[in-house]
Design a protein around this motif. Structure first.
Motif, PDB file in Angstrom:
ATOM      1  N   ASP A 146       0.816  -1.243   0.045  1.00  0.00           N
ATOM      2  CA  ASP A 146      -0.013  -0.031   0.062  1.00  0.00           C
ATOM      3  C   ASP A 146       0.887   1.372  -0.025  1.00  0.00           C
ATOM      4  N   PHE A 147       0.314   2.250  -0.534  1.00  0.00           N
ATOM      5  CA  PHE A 147       0.924   3.672  -0.440  1.00  0.00           C
ATOM      6  C   PHE A 147       1.101   3.902   0.902  1.00  0.00           C
ATOM      7  N   ARG A 148       2.188   4.545   1.361  1.00  0.00           N
ATOM      8  CA  ARG A 148       2.800   4.987   2.576  1.00  0.00           C
ATOM      9  C   ARG A 148       1.768   6.321   2.817  1.00  0.00           C
ATOM     10  N   VAL A 149       0.860   6.472   3.943  1.00  0.00           N
ATOM     11  CA  VAL A 149       0.006   7.747   4.304  1.00  0.00           C
ATOM     12  C   VAL A 149       1.043   8.876   4.278  1.00  0.00           C
ATOM     13  N   GLY A 150       0.569   9.819   3.550  1.00  0.00           N
ATOM     14  CA  GLY A 150       1.236  11.287   3.779  1.00  0.00           C
ATOM     15  C   GLY A 150       2.441  11.511   2.697  1.00  0.00           C
ATOM     16  N   ASP A 151       2.600  10.395   1.998  1.00  0.00           N
ATOM     17  CA  ASP A 151       3.590  10.457   0.846  1.00  0.00           C
ATOM     18  C   ASP A 151       3.359  11.436  -0.252  1.00  0.00           C
ATOM     19  N   VAL A 152       4.058  12.103  -0.667  1.00  0.00           N
ATOM     20  CA  VAL A 152       4.007  13.003  -1.909  1.00  0.00           C
ATOM     21  C   VAL A 152       4.072  12.164  -2.916  1.00  0.00           C
ATOM     22  N   ARG A 153       3.163  12.122  -4.085  1.00  0.00           N
ATOM     23  CA  ARG A 153       3.089  11.462  -5.096  1.00  0.00           C
ATOM     24  C   ARG A 153       4.007  11.713  -6.071  1.00  0.00           C
ATOM     25  N   HIS A 154       4.535  13.131  -6.362  1.00  0.00           N
ATOM     26  CA  HIS A 154       5.569  13.469  -7.362  1.00  0.00           C
ATOM     27  C   HIS A 154       6.342  14.568  -6.693  1.00  0.00           C
ATOM     28  N   SER A 155       7.582  14.521  -6.757  1.00  0.00           N
ATOM     29  CA  SER A 155       8.554  15.781  -6.480  1.00  0.00           C
ATOM     30  C   SER A 155       9.379  16.107  -7.542  1.00  0.00           C
ATOM     31  N   LEU A 156       9.572  17.362  -7.944  1.00  0.00           N
ATOM     32  CA  LEU A 156      10.459  17.653  -9.041  1.00  0.00           C
ATOM     33  C   LEU A 156      10.750  19.265  -8.641  1.00  0.00           C
ATOM     34  N   ALA A 157      12.239  19.328  -8.324  1.00  0.00           N
ATOM     35  CA  ALA A 157      12.713  20.412  -7.858  1.00  0.00           C
ATOM     36  C   ALA A 157      13.020  21.618  -9.260  1.00  0.00           C
ATOM     37  N   ASP A 158      12.782  22.793  -8.766  1.00  0.00           N
ATOM     38  CA  ASP A 158      12.780  23.812  -9.738  1.00  0.00           C
ATOM     39  C   ASP A 158      14.315  24.398  -9.493  1.00  0.00           C
ATOM     40  N   ILE A 159      15.345  24.264 -10.299  1.00  0.00           N
ATOM     41  CA  ILE A 159      16.597  24.560 -10.134  1.00  0.00           C
ATOM     42  C   ILE A 159      16.969  25.569 -11.005  1.00  0.00           C
ATOM     43  N   GLY A 160      15.919  26.267 -11.539  1.00  0.00           N
ATOM     44  CA  GLY A 160      16.081  27.539 -12.616  1.00  0.00           C
ATOM     45  C   GLY A 160      17.084  28.617 -11.894  1.00  0.00           C
ATOM     46  N   LYS A 161      16.812  28.855 -10.537  1.00  0.00           N
ATOM     47  CA  LYS A 161      17.708  29.945  -9.743  1.00  0.00           C
ATOM     48  C   LYS A 161      18.956  29.438  -9.567  1.00  0.00           C
ATOM     49  N   ALA A 162      19.410  28.429  -9.259  1.00  0.00           N
ATOM     50  CA  ALA A 162      20.624  27.997  -9.330  1.00  0.00           C
ATOM     51  C   ALA A 162      21.469  28.058 -10.582  1.00  0.00           C
ATOM     52  N   ARG A 163      20.616  27.531 -11.661  1.00  0.00           N
ATOM     53  CA  ARG A 163      21.115  27.467 -12.853  1.00  0.00           C
ATOM     54  C   ARG A 163      21.403  29.245 -13.346  1.00  0.00           C
ATOM     55  N   ARG A 164      20.481  30.049 -12.911  1.00  0.00           N
ATOM     56  CA  ARG A 164      20.666  31.480 -13.401  1.00  0.00           C
ATOM     57  C   ARG A 164      21.492  32.267 -12.550  1.00  0.00           C
ATOM     58  N   LEU A 165      21.640  32.028 -11.341  1.00  0.00           N
ATOM     59  CA  LEU A 165      22.308  32.956 -10.519  1.00  0.00           C
ATOM     60  C   LEU A 165      23.916  32.277 -10.125  1.00  0.00           C
ATOM     61  N   LEU A 166      23.875  30.856 -10.139  1.00  0.00           N
ATOM     62  CA  LEU A 166      25.406  30.043  -9.976  1.00  0.00           C
ATOM     63  C   LEU A 166      25.886  29.596 -11.209  1.00  0.00           C
ATOM     64  N   GLY A 167      25.280  29.529 -12.127  1.00  0.00           N
ATOM     65  CA  GLY A 167      25.763  28.684 -13.553  1.00  0.00           C
ATOM     66  C   GLY A 167      25.488  27.308 -13.265  1.00  0.00           C
ATOM     67  N   TYR A 168      24.744  26.705 -12.306  1.00  0.00           N
ATOM     68  CA  TYR A 168      24.513  25.428 -11.802  1.00  0.00           C
ATOM     69  C   TYR A 168      24.176  24.723 -12.925  1.00  0.00           C
ATOM     70  N   ALA A 169      24.842  23.633 -13.505  1.00  0.00           N
ATOM     71  CA  ALA A 169      24.377  22.696 -14.441  1.00  0.00           C
ATOM     72  C   ALA A 169      24.691  21.312 -14.093  1.00  0.00           C
TER      73      ALA A 169
END
Length: 190
Positions: A146-169
């Motif tokens: 069974d699914f675990r109670v309270g589990d988030v179904r999907h998570s995906l980070a928005d790394i746009g700020k790190a890309r834009r300000l730090l040059g993170y890739a």
């Protein structure tokens, strides 16, 4: 040592936020530091206990596969996370330590890959990385519960700020990190 460093149950620390991000830079006598939210880190260097209460999925499943024990997936396996290999987190920290752009200072950054990996995909990637060393994994399948109670179904980070300000890739996708870390996992967990 400040109260944040002493408090091991601090929810910010569980999410990878540094204790230094919680107080002002002037209080510490250091120059300002960014704060990182490092999501679903994959790393042999973390020495993650596969049997711990909050065991990370990669060492837990790797140990189970090596030992020919069931790998349990909560739900249908289509739950997804943005898994991040440690080299990506190191890159972000180094970029933040050397950035000269004033807007990049005193910021909070998501550090991840910016890609979803389902638990079924992660299971198969770990199995594929191990099958040449452990023949019993040839037809190995996960066990679903069974699914675990309270589990988030999907998570995906928005790394746009790190890309834009730090040059993170991000340099490593989840499969790249697994390939790079698997020798250590096998040596440590076998």
């Amino acid at each position: 040592m400040d109260n944040w460093s002493k408090n091991q149950s601090n929810p910010w620390e569980k999410r990878g936020l540094t204790p230094f991000s919680q107080s002002s830079a002037s209080d510490r006598g250091h120059s300002p530091h960014p704060c990182f939210l490092e999501l679903n880190k994959l790393s042999p260097e973390l020495h993650q206990n596969p049997n711990g209460a909050d065991a990370a999925v990669v060492p837990k499943w790797t140990a189970a596969m090596i030992q020919n024990e069931p790998v349990w997936i909560n739900g249908d396996g289509e739950t997804s996370r943005d898994f991040c290999y440690i080299a990506n987190a190191v890159q972000a920290n180094l970029l933040a330590a050397t950035v000269e752009h004033p807007e990049a200072v005193n910021q909070v950054y998501n550090v991840a890959v910016g890609e979803r990996t389902s638990l079924n995909e992660l299971f198969e990637a770990i199995r594929a990385a191990l099958v040449s060393r452990f023949a019993h994994l040839e037809g190995f399948k996960p066990s679903y519960r069974d699914f675990r109670v309270g589990d988030v179904r999907h998570s995906l980070a928005d790394i746009g700020k790190a890309r834009r300000l730090l040059g993170y890739a991000p340099s490593h996708r989840v499969q790249d990190g697994l390939v790079e870390a698997m020798d250590w996992y096998v040596e440590d967990l076998a």
